[in-house]
Design a protein around this motif. Structure first.
Motif, short mmCIF file in Angstrom:
data_model
loop_
_atom_site.label_atom_id
_atom_site.label_comp_id
_atom_site.label_asym_id
_atom_site.label_seq_id
_atom_site.Cartn_x
_atom_site.Cartn_y
_atom_site.Cartn_z
N ASP A 66 79.17 73.36 63.15
CA ASP A 66 78.19 72.73 64.02
C ASP A 66 76.76 73.06 63.59
OD1 ASP A 66 80.41 71.91 65.36
OD2 ASP A 66 79.95 72.92 67.25
N ARG A 69 75.95 70.46 61.09
CA ARG A 69 75.80 69.17 61.77
C ARG A 69 74.47 69.08 62.52
NH1 ARG A 69 78.47 67.17 67.31
NH2 ARG A 69 77.99 64.94 67.15
N ASN A 70 74.11 70.13 63.23
CA ASN A 70 72.89 70.11 64.03
C ASN A 70 71.65 69.93 63.16
OD1 ASN A 70 74.37 70.44 66.37
ND2 ASN A 70 74.12 72.66 66.43
N ASP A 73 71.63 66.20 62.18
CA ASP A 73 71.38 65.41 63.39
C ASP A 73 69.90 65.46 63.78
OD1 ASP A 73 74.05 64.78 63.57
OD2 ASP A 73 74.43 65.89 65.42
N LYS A 74 69.33 66.65 63.75
CA LYS A 74 67.93 66.81 64.15
C LYS A 74 67.01 66.06 63.20
CE LYS A 74 64.51 70.36 65.32
NZ LYS A 74 64.26 71.82 65.44
N SER A 77 67.43 62.29 63.87
CA SER A 77 66.91 61.87 65.18
C SER A 77 65.39 61.78 65.19
CB SER A 77 67.39 62.83 66.27
OG SER A 77 66.82 64.12 66.09
N SER A 83 68.03 56.69 63.26
CA SER A 83 69.01 57.30 64.17
C SER A 83 69.97 56.28 64.76
CB SER A 83 68.29 58.06 65.29
OG SER A 83 67.57 57.17 66.12
N TYR A 86 73.23 55.80 62.49
CA TYR A 86 73.87 57.07 62.12
C TYR A 86 74.70 57.59 63.28
CZ TYR A 86 73.90 62.22 61.53
OH TYR A 86 74.25 63.54 61.45
N THR A 87 75.90 58.04 62.96
CA THR A 87 76.74 58.74 63.93
C THR A 87 77.43 59.89 63.22
OG1 THR A 87 77.17 56.72 65.20
CG2 THR A 87 78.67 58.57 65.55
N SER A 88 77.40 61.07 63.84
CA SER A 88 78.12 62.21 63.28
C SER A 88 79.20 62.65 64.25
CB SER A 88 77.16 63.38 63.00
OG SER A 88 76.70 63.96 64.20
N TRP A 89 80.27 63.20 63.68
CA TRP A 89 81.41 63.64 64.48
C TRP A 89 81.84 65.04 64.04
CZ3 TRP A 89 83.22 60.54 68.37
CH2 TRP A 89 82.88 59.19 68.33
#
Length: 246
Positions: A66, A69-70, A73-74, A77, A83, A86-89
């Motif tokens: 994570d 990932r964070n 993602d940051k 975003s 953003s 984009y999609t993260s899982w």
């Protein structure tokens, strides 16, 4: 209005009605029908190892993946138009083994085969993620990047007690970045990785780096330089921005 049933005379002399058929759309219907089209966007799977997304023999969950990932993602975003593309899982390593699990946890989360796919796997997640890259590629998906962060899976006892593939992968990805953690001051996580059997990769990756870092430090591995001053995170961001950026 439904058409009247046609009457026919049977050999016995009795009459019978033929079943009518219903036309769903009249041939002269001028209405334009809209067909939904799956949106093209970047899909990034972050796959954790043992005790990452869930408990593993009473340990965890630690959510090491994570951290990586964070970070991405940051960064994504901060760019509003990007953003939306984009999609993260976050996923567990055992989500990536078995056709049913792969369908539910990965393929079902990819809107269409036009979507670029990115796989970032840590520890056992790197081992199973490497196999996943081939499975998705052979199914017609485009794996732009595979990033294996100190992958583990060579140990016999890990094979016995974990839901992982029993052989080394032959990944398929446009770019494969492998990072091996080799700390000069090993901690408990490095001992766990040694017990699990680090996957020592000599051939195959586009970039293959060894770092003086602990096994558990997935986030740090993700942002350390692997090509000049660029990290794996930088290169994935550049790829997504190059496809969808304005």
């Amino acid at each position: 209005m439904a058409a009247e049933a046609e009457q026919v005379v049977l050999p016995s002399g009795k009459t019978a009605s033929l079943a009518t058929t219903h036309t769903l759309t009249a041939a002269n219907d001028p209405t334009v029908k809209s067909v939904p089209v799956a949106e093209k966007k970047a899909i990034v799977f972050f796959i954790g190892g043992a005790a990452d997304q869930e408990k593993y023999y009473f340990q965890g969950a630690f959510h090491n993946i994570d951290d990586a990932r964070n970070i991405l993602d940051k960064r994504i975003s901060a760019m509003k138009p990007l953003s939306k593309k984009y999609t993260s899982w976050p996923k567990s390593y055992n989500d990536a083994r078995g056709s049913g699990d792969i369908q539910t946890n990965f393929i079902a989360n990819i809107p269409s085969k036009s979507c670029p796919v990115y796989i970032v796997g840590h520890s056992l997640g790197g081992w199973n993620g490497a196999h996943l890259s081939r499975i998705l590629s052979e199914a017609g998906y485009t794996v732009k990047f595979l990033v294996t962060l100190d992958p583990v899976g060579e140990g016999f006892w890990v094979w016995m007690g974990s839901d992982i593939y029993k052989s080394e992968a032959s990944p398929i990805a446009e770019t494969w970045i492998n990072i091996r953690a080799n700390s000069s001051k090993p901690d408990a996580s490095d001992g766990v990785a040694e017990f699990g059997g680090r996957w020592i990769i000599t051939d195959g990756p586009t970039m293959n780096k060894t770092m003086d870092i602990h096994h558990a430090s997935a986030g740090w591995m993700f942002i350390e330089p692997v090509q000049g001053t660029k990290s794996a995170c930088d290169l994935i961001f550049d790829s997504i921005n190059g496809i969808f950026g304005q």
